[in-house]
Design a protein around this motif. Structure first.
Motif, mmCIF file in Angstrom:
data_model
loop_
_atom_site.group_PDB
_atom_site.id
_atom_site.type_symbol
_atom_site.label_atom_id
_atom_site.label_comp_id
_atom_site.label_asym_id
_atom_site.label_seq_id
_atom_site.Cartn_x
_atom_site.Cartn_y
_atom_site.Cartn_z
ATOM 1 N N LYS A 28 0.845 -1.200 0.000
ATOM 2 C CA LYS A 28 0.000 0.000 0.000
ATOM 3 C C LYS A 28 0.874 1.241 0.000
ATOM 4 O O LYS A 28 1.929 1.267 0.610
ATOM 5 C CB LYS A 28 -0.913 0.006 1.210
ATOM 6 C CG LYS A 28 -1.942 -1.072 1.144
ATOM 7 C CD LYS A 28 -2.937 -0.930 2.258
ATOM 8 C CE LYS A 28 -3.888 -2.093 2.162
ATOM 9 N NZ LYS A 28 -5.231 -1.760 2.375
ATOM 10 N N LYS A 29 0.419 2.254 -0.706
ATOM 11 C CA LYS A 29 1.116 3.539 -0.762
ATOM 12 C C LYS A 29 0.129 4.627 -0.411
ATOM 13 O O LYS A 29 -0.979 4.672 -0.927
ATOM 14 C CB LYS A 29 1.667 3.817 -2.168
ATOM 15 C CG LYS A 29 2.724 2.854 -2.623
ATOM 16 C CD LYS A 29 4.021 3.169 -1.957
ATOM 17 C CE LYS A 29 5.102 2.260 -2.493
ATOM 18 N NZ LYS A 29 6.331 2.380 -1.818
ATOM 19 N N TRP A 30 0.515 5.510 0.485
ATOM 20 C CA TRP A 30 -0.342 6.624 0.868
ATOM 21 C C TRP A 30 0.034 7.890 0.108
ATOM 22 O O TRP A 30 -0.767 8.783 -0.064
ATOM 23 C CB TRP A 30 -0.247 6.870 2.363
ATOM 24 C CG TRP A 30 -0.781 5.722 3.151
ATOM 25 C CD1 TRP A 30 -0.059 4.728 3.763
ATOM 26 C CD2 TRP A 30 -2.146 5.393 3.381
ATOM 27 N NE1 TRP A 30 -0.878 3.825 4.363
ATOM 28 C CE2 TRP A 30 -2.183 4.217 4.150
ATOM 29 C CE3 TRP A 30 -3.343 5.984 3.020
ATOM 30 C CZ2 TRP A 30 -3.363 3.621 4.557
ATOM 31 C CZ3 TRP A 30 -4.517 5.380 3.432
ATOM 32 C CH2 TRP A 30 -4.524 4.224 4.190
ATOM 33 N N ASN A 35 2.517 9.616 -9.246
ATOM 34 C CA ASN A 35 3.779 9.343 -9.916
ATOM 35 C C ASN A 35 3.565 8.255 -10.980
ATOM 36 O O ASN A 35 3.254 7.114 -10.638
ATOM 37 C CB ASN A 35 4.810 8.893 -8.884
ATOM 38 C CG ASN A 35 6.153 8.546 -9.475
ATOM 39 O OD1 ASN A 35 6.268 8.219 -10.644
ATOM 40 N ND2 ASN A 35 7.170 8.600 -8.642
ATOM 41 N N PRO A 36 3.733 8.571 -12.277
ATOM 42 C CA PRO A 36 3.479 7.588 -13.338
ATOM 43 C C PRO A 36 4.333 6.320 -13.207
ATOM 44 O O PRO A 36 3.856 5.221 -13.485
ATOM 45 C CB PRO A 36 3.824 8.334 -14.629
ATOM 46 C CG PRO A 36 3.780 9.773 -14.277
ATOM 47 C CD PRO A 36 4.112 9.871 -12.822
ATOM 48 N N LEU A 38 5.472 4.933 -10.414
ATOM 49 C CA LEU A 38 4.907 4.153 -9.311
ATOM 50 C C LEU A 38 3.646 3.429 -9.775
ATOM 51 O O LEU A 38 3.461 2.243 -9.485
ATOM 52 C CB LEU A 38 4.584 5.056 -8.120
ATOM 53 C CG LEU A 38 3.897 4.369 -6.940
ATOM 54 C CD1 LEU A 38 4.821 3.359 -6.281
ATOM 55 C CD2 LEU A 38 3.437 5.402 -5.940
ATOM 56 N N ILE A 39 2.816 4.120 -10.515
ATOM 57 C CA ILE A 39 1.578 3.514 -11.020
ATOM 58 C C ILE A 39 1.896 2.367 -11.968
ATOM 59 O O ILE A 39 1.295 1.291 -11.882
ATOM 60 C CB ILE A 39 0.685 4.576 -11.691
ATOM 61 C CG1 ILE A 39 0.191 5.566 -10.633
ATOM 62 C CG2 ILE A 39 -0.485 3.931 -12.417
ATOM 63 C CD1 ILE A 39 -0.475 6.791 -11.195
ATOM 64 N N ARG A 40 2.858 2.555 -12.867
ATOM 65 C CA ARG A 40 3.267 1.484 -13.793
ATOM 66 C C ARG A 40 3.785 0.273 -13.018
ATOM 67 O O ARG A 40 3.432 -0.870 -13.319
ATOM 68 C CB ARG A 40 4.351 1.982 -14.748
ATOM 69 C CG ARG A 40 3.854 2.358 -16.120
ATOM 70 C CD ARG A 40 4.999 2.583 -17.103
ATOM 71 N NE ARG A 40 5.970 3.569 -16.649
ATOM 72 C CZ ARG A 40 5.808 4.890 -16.735
ATOM 73 N NH1 ARG A 40 4.703 5.387 -17.240
ATOM 74 N NH2 ARG A 40 6.741 5.706 -16.302
ATOM 75 N N ASN A 41 4.612 0.540 -12.012
ATOM 76 C CA ASN A 41 5.169 -0.551 -11.220
ATOM 77 C C ASN A 41 4.074 -1.322 -10.483
ATOM 78 O O ASN A 41 4.058 -2.558 -10.486
ATOM 79 C CB ASN A 41 6.194 -0.011 -10.222
ATOM 80 C CG ASN A 41 6.834 -1.106 -9.410
ATOM 81 O OD1 ASN A 41 7.152 -2.169 -9.925
ATOM 82 N ND2 ASN A 41 7.011 -0.856 -8.134
ATOM 83 N N ARG A 42 3.156 -0.598 -9.862
ATOM 84 C CA ARG A 42 2.057 -1.262 -9.146
ATOM 85 C C ARG A 42 1.192 -2.066 -10.120
ATOM 86 O O ARG A 42 0.737 -3.157 -9.797
ATOM 87 C CB ARG A 42 1.219 -0.241 -8.388
ATOM 88 C CG ARG A 42 1.962 0.347 -7.188
ATOM 89 C CD ARG A 42 1.168 1.419 -6.481
ATOM 90 N NE ARG A 42 -0.109 0.955 -5.972
ATOM 91 C CZ ARG A 42 -0.278 0.254 -4.846
ATOM 92 N NH1 ARG A 42 0.769 -0.045 -4.116
ATOM 93 N NH2 ARG A 42 -1.476 -0.113 -4.457
ATOM 94 N N HIS A 43 0.979 -1.540 -11.311
ATOM 95 C CA HIS A 43 0.199 -2.245 -12.332
ATOM 96 C C HIS A 43 0.888 -3.547 -12.723
ATOM 97 O O HIS A 43 0.246 -4.601 -12.836
ATOM 98 C CB HIS A 43 0.011 -1.329 -13.546
ATOM 99 C CG HIS A 43 -0.848 -1.926 -14.599
ATOM 100 N ND1 HIS A 43 -0.332 -2.579 -15.683
ATOM 101 C CD2 HIS A 43 -2.201 -1.986 -14.721
ATOM 102 C CE1 HIS A 43 -1.316 -3.012 -16.442
ATOM 103 N NE2 HIS A 43 -2.458 -2.667 -15.878
#
Length: 83
Positions: A28-30, A35-36, A38-43
């Protein structure tokens, strides 16, 4: 905070199923959700996790996973036939 290691938890209840897969969910990230990178990595991590889930017969037959993945009727009918 729970450890999301790929090792199976001792408790085998359905609520602990995610701990018994080979891949873990992204932490989880608060902050930094805009951040694009971070979003790519989480995806990517979520994709690995879901791919691992659909490889497991017990999980792929779960109506909840089928609905979450929006599996087409053709796929669902093949799963019901055992193929």
């Amino acid at each position: 905070m729970a450890n999301r290691s790929p090792k199976c938890a001792k408790n085998s209840s359905p609520t602990h199923t995610s701990r018994c897969t080979g891949a873990g969910l992204p932490p989880k990230k608060w902050f930094g959700l805009s951040n694009p990178e971070l979003i790519r990595n989480r995806h990517e991590v979520l994709n690995v996790y879901l791919n691992d889930c659909v490889k497991r017969p017990v999980l792929v037959l779960s109506p909840e996973l089928q609905a979450f993945c929006e599996m087409p009727e053709e796929v669902l009918s093949q799963l019901k036939k055992g193929g």
